[in-house]
Scaffold this motif. Structure first.
Motif, short mmCIF file in Angstrom:
data_model
loop_
_atom_site.label_atom_id
_atom_site.label_comp_id
_atom_site.label_asym_id
_atom_site.label_seq_id
_atom_site.Cartn_x
_atom_site.Cartn_y
_atom_site.Cartn_z
N PRO A 42 48.73 45.21 47.63
CA PRO A 42 48.99 44.93 46.21
C PRO A 42 48.65 43.50 45.81
N VAL A 43 48.72 42.58 46.75
CA VAL A 43 48.34 41.19 46.44
C VAL A 43 46.85 41.11 46.13
N PHE A 44 46.05 41.89 46.85
CA PHE A 44 44.61 41.94 46.57
C PHE A 44 44.36 42.39 45.14
N ILE A 45 45.08 43.43 44.71
CA ILE A 45 44.92 43.94 43.35
C ILE A 45 45.32 42.87 42.34
N ALA A 46 46.45 42.21 42.59
CA ALA A 46 46.93 41.17 41.67
C ALA A 46 45.95 40.00 41.58
N ARG A 47 45.39 39.62 42.70
CA ARG A 47 44.43 38.51 42.71
C ARG A 47 43.17 38.85 41.92
N ARG A 48 42.73 40.10 42.03
CA ARG A 48 41.55 40.51 41.27
C ARG A 48 41.84 40.51 39.77
N GLY A 87 56.88 46.45 43.28
CA GLY A 87 55.74 45.69 42.77
C GLY A 87 54.81 46.51 41.90
N ARG A 88 54.83 47.84 42.08
CA ARG A 88 53.95 48.69 41.28
C ARG A 88 54.26 48.55 39.78
N ILE A 89 55.54 48.27 39.45
CA ILE A 89 55.94 48.15 38.05
C ILE A 89 55.27 46.93 37.43
N ILE A 90 55.28 45.83 38.17
CA ILE A 90 54.67 44.59 37.69
C ILE A 90 53.16 44.77 37.57
N LEU A 91 52.56 45.36 38.59
CA LEU A 91 51.11 45.59 38.55
C LEU A 91 50.74 46.44 37.35
N GLY A 92 51.52 47.50 37.10
CA GLY A 92 51.23 48.37 35.97
C GLY A 92 51.35 47.64 34.64
N GLN A 93 52.40 46.84 34.50
CA GLN A 93 52.59 46.10 33.25
C GLN A 93 51.43 45.15 32.99
N VAL A 94 51.06 44.39 34.01
CA VAL A 94 50.00 43.40 33.83
C VAL A 94 48.66 44.08 33.60
N ALA A 95 48.40 45.18 34.28
CA ALA A 95 47.14 45.91 34.07
C ALA A 95 47.03 46.36 32.62
N VAL A 96 48.10 46.90 32.07
CA VAL A 96 48.08 47.34 30.67
C VAL A 96 47.88 46.15 29.74
N TYR A 97 48.56 45.03 30.05
CA TYR A 97 48.43 43.82 29.22
C TYR A 97 46.99 43.32 29.20
N GLU A 120 51.47 35.01 37.42
CA GLU A 120 52.85 35.36 37.73
C GLU A 120 52.92 36.66 38.53
N ALA A 121 51.98 37.57 38.26
CA ALA A 121 51.96 38.84 39.00
C ALA A 121 51.70 38.60 40.47
N VAL A 122 50.77 37.70 40.78
CA VAL A 122 50.47 37.37 42.18
C VAL A 122 51.73 36.86 42.87
N GLN A 123 52.44 35.95 42.23
CA GLN A 123 53.64 35.38 42.83
C GLN A 123 54.76 36.41 42.94
N ALA A 124 54.90 37.24 41.91
CA ALA A 124 55.97 38.24 41.91
C ALA A 124 55.76 39.27 43.00
N ILE A 125 54.52 39.72 43.18
CA ILE A 125 54.23 40.72 44.22
C ILE A 125 54.54 40.15 45.59
N ARG A 126 54.20 38.89 45.80
CA ARG A 126 54.51 38.25 47.08
C ARG A 126 56.02 38.13 47.29
N ALA A 127 56.76 37.98 46.20
CA ALA A 127 58.20 37.78 46.30
C ALA A 127 58.95 39.08 46.53
N ILE A 128 58.55 40.15 45.84
CA ILE A 128 59.35 41.38 45.92
C ILE A 128 58.68 42.52 46.67
N GLY A 129 57.36 42.44 46.83
CA GLY A 129 56.67 43.49 47.59
C GLY A 129 56.68 44.83 46.89
N MET A 130 56.45 45.88 47.70
CA MET A 130 56.41 47.25 47.20
C MET A 130 57.68 47.98 47.66
#
Length: 423
Positions: A271-277, A312-322, A299-309
């Protein structure tokens, strides 16, 4: 019980080109490989296609069709030594067909060992790869080979693979199989014909009752226990899906972006790879049209590293839509690339004297820093002066995008630099 230890894909492997299911553009009546066989002149080639579409089978049948010896090597287990042993036994009168599976795993020196033999016609090389040969096969070897692209098997073709195996294999025949639904078989095998047959055999072997076997989606899923997803995190499928994801974000389609992201997450992508992209895209494709996109993605990169999966899918989904629904601009991306290209051509140009620091008396005497206008000393914290080498004065690199935020930037630039840069 199956007393034959030979895997089902091998037991039902086609014996002639006419028995091959799929790839009719290549081996059909007017196919390039069919014409080559009929002429008796088989070129060295690279067979490029996804797993389980018949690359190994085609190589073997092509060699048999032109009545040439067939030698198979695996790039995983073979090296230069094995290649040279094969070459030492080759003769011009009966040049063997040398099949190298996963040829993309050969390094440059291993691929180079094949060059001379291919060029002299000492062997006919057939390399199989799931990776783009443009990137994975060195150019010298690639230039001596034809590249044939094998297509994924269609649903009808995969169903035909199952039906033929059931009709032809004695072990499967003994199970008196009826297929109620093919969906789970096809879904869990991911379009890979070899995996499909292995799964079919697994389901048949698990059926110990004397009653006829009825293949259902539920039964197949229970036996398989887990999805056999066709996704290689180091292979081309990895790059294809991340490409589709990025293009969906750039194209402002949140639905497609979420789908491709889900494909990656289901397959176990980092998921960090996805966030970095997404962070890269926020600058490259959104930029100053919405500067907050960079903050969200960072913030998504940092959040994924902090909370993991899996959270983390919730954060990734939110940022992708944004990101997908943000206004788009690649103006800054284009500007920096143009600036780098210009800098490479004009690296000899000196910094104008008025922009240079003058820490010593001598530097001041020869004009360093002279006539520099300190912006904060002027009205509006701005003074129009040349900041480029004199030869590049007025050379515009940044063209604001067509969006509300950069329209405001354009107005400011026109006010400051309208005559100078032509805004």
């Amino acid at each position: 019980m199956n007393t034959d230890s030979t895997p089902l894909p091998e037991r039902v492997r086609p014996r002639t080109l006419n028995e091959v299911i799929g790839q009719q553009k290549l081996i059909g009546p007017n196919g390039a490989l069919r014409r080559a066989v009929e002429s008796g002149r088989l070129p060295s080639m690279i067979l490029w296609g996804p797993p389980g579409v018949g690359k190994t089978t085609l190589a073997l049948l092509l060699a048999e069709a032109v009545r040439r010896p067939f030698v198979a090597l695996s790039a995983i287990n073979s090296g230069v030594k094995e290649v040279r042993e094969v070459l030492s036994r080759a003769t011009p009168l009966m040049a063997p067909v040398v099949f190298i599976d996963e040829i993309h795993r050969f390094n440059k020196s291993q691929q180079d060992a094949l060059l001379g033999a291919v060029e002299r016609g000492q062997i006919t090389l057939i390399g199989a790869t799931t990776e783009n040969p443009s990137f994975e096969v060195n150019s010298a070897l690639l230039s001596r080979c034809q590249v044939y692209v094998l297509e994924s098997l269609t649903r009808d073709e995969l169903v035909a693979v199952v039906d033929r195996a059931i009709a032809a294999d004695p072990f499967l025949q003994s199970k008196q199989i009826t297929v109620q639904s093919y969906d789970a078989l096809l879904r869990l095998s991911g379009g890979d014909g070899r995996k499909l047959l292995n799964l079919l055999e697994l389901v048949a072997s698990a059926h110990v009752s004397a009653d006829p076997l009825v293949i259902t989606d539920e039964g197949v899923t229970t036996v398989a226990q887990q999805n056999i997803a066709r996704y290689d995190k180091s292979g081309e499928q990895h790059y294809d899906i991340i490409s589709a994801f990025i293009k969906s974000l750039r194209g402002s389609d949140p639905n497609a972006a979420l789908y491709w992201m889900a494909r990656m997450l289901v397959a176990g992508e980092d998921p960090v790879f996805i966030a970095r992209r997404m962070l890269i895209l926020a600058s490259e494709d959104i930029g100053n049209a919405n500067p907050t996109a960079m903050i969200m993605a960072s913030e998504a990169v940092q959040a994924i590293r902090a909370i993991g999966m899996p959270e983390g899918r919730i954060i990734l989904g939110q940022v992708a839509v944004y990101l997908a629904t943000s206004p788009k601009s690649n103006a800054s991306y284009v500007a920096i690339d143009d600036a780098i290209a210009l800098a490479e051509k004009t690296a000899h140009l000196p910094v104008p004297l008025h922009l240079r620091n003058a820490p010593t008396k001598l530097m001041k005497q020869i004009g360093y820093g002279q006539d520099y206008q300190y912006a904060h000393n002027y009205e509006g914290n701005f003074s129009q002066q040349n900041y480029l080498p004199d030869e590049l004065k007025g050379h515009r690199l940044y063209e604001p995008g067509q969006n509300a935020r950069e329209a405001e930037i354009r107005r400011s630039l026109a006010k400051w630099w309208g005559d100078w840069y032509g805004y």
